[in-house]
Write an enzyme that holds these catalytic residues in place. Structure first.
Site, short mmCIF file in Angstrom:
data_model
loop_
_atom_site.label_atom_id
_atom_site.label_comp_id
_atom_site.label_asym_id
_atom_site.label_seq_id
_atom_site.Cartn_x
_atom_site.Cartn_y
_atom_site.Cartn_z
N ASP A 274 65.16 39.44 75.69
CA ASP A 274 66.26 40.42 75.63
C ASP A 274 67.17 40.12 74.44
O ASP A 274 67.70 39.01 74.32
CB ASP A 274 67.07 40.39 76.92
N ASP B 125 62.79 34.55 72.25
CA ASP B 125 63.56 35.03 73.38
C ASP B 125 63.14 36.49 73.59
O ASP B 125 62.55 37.11 72.70
CB ASP B 125 65.05 34.91 73.06
N ASP C 82 68.62 35.12 69.95
CA ASP C 82 69.88 35.73 69.54
C ASP C 82 71.09 35.12 70.23
O ASP C 82 72.21 35.59 70.03
CB ASP C 82 69.87 37.24 69.85
#
Length: 225
Positions: free
Chosen positions: A15, A13, A171
């Site tokens: 960001d 991922d 995250d």
């Protein structure tokens, strides 16, 4: 998985996983708030919403909307964010070292994000990633986005790597759900963005990493085999 520490392909991922872009997002919402005569929003209030996307951040910036964010506000957010893109963000500590290590081991890495592709593409050159990332899939690149498995399945297929030789690091719960649906091993990036009521131990990830540097530990990758 290959014999060395890393899988053949490590997908990330963006960001909250590779890039601490919360300061860019904060500048965005505070420009929007200032235009309406509002006081600046503190970073600690916005940070937990960053991985949830523009709608969630807009809702946090304007709580009086009760979560009902109109399309024109999303467009304003994206247009404003384009002007702040990369101006305040930094790599998380250890990311540069990790990507170097993946390449040195003969593996490849790529990015699968829900950020619109036209914005994700703009981030890459300043970081030198436009020539290094094996693939970049944005939230609107394909007909489906995370938590659907298609972005991860597409990435593996495009690069000719078996799902069993890939891993995904993210995250957000949607990252792990996408990996599980794709049959791909996953690592939860605990250094990223999440709300206090999110418990990453319930997401079903195959491993949890407290710090980026944990991903340099061969034992972590061995535990995924």
């Amino acid at each position: 998985m290959t014999a060395h520490a890393f899988p053949k392909l490590v997908l990330f991922d963006l960001d909250g996983t590779l890039l601490d872009s919360a300061p860019d997002m904060l500048a965005t919402v505070n420009r929007m708030r200032a235009a309406r005569g509002r006081a600046p929003m503190p970073l600690h209030e916005l940070r937990p919403h960053v991985s949830k996307g523009s709608r969630a951040m807009s809702a946090a910036a304007f709580p009086e909307l009760g979560g009902e964010v109109p399309a024109e506000l999303i467009r304003e957010f994206l247009d404003t964010y384009e002007g702040e893109l990369g101006r305040h963000s930094l790599l998380f500590d250890g990311v540069a070292e990790l990507l170097d290590a993946i390449e040195a081991a003969g593996s490849r890495w790529g990015i699968v994000t829900n950020k619109p592709e036209y914005l994700a593409v703009q981030v890459m050159p300043a970081l030198g990633w436009d020539t290094r990332s094996a693939i970049l899939v944005g939230g609107d690149t394909l007909p489906e986005r995370k938590p659907h498995p298609l972005p991860l399945l597409h990435s593996a297929e495009q690069l000719g790597v078996a799902i069993g030789d890939c891993a995904y690091v993210g995250d957000d719960q949607r990252d792990i759900a996408s990996a599980r649906a794709a049959g791909m091993r996953s690592v939860v990036a605990l250094w990223g963005y999440r709300r206090d009521d999110d418990d990453p131990r319930d997401w079903g990830g195959d491993a949890l990493a407290d710090r980026v540097h944990d991903l340099l530990d061969p034992g972590l990758w061995a535990s995924l085999r």
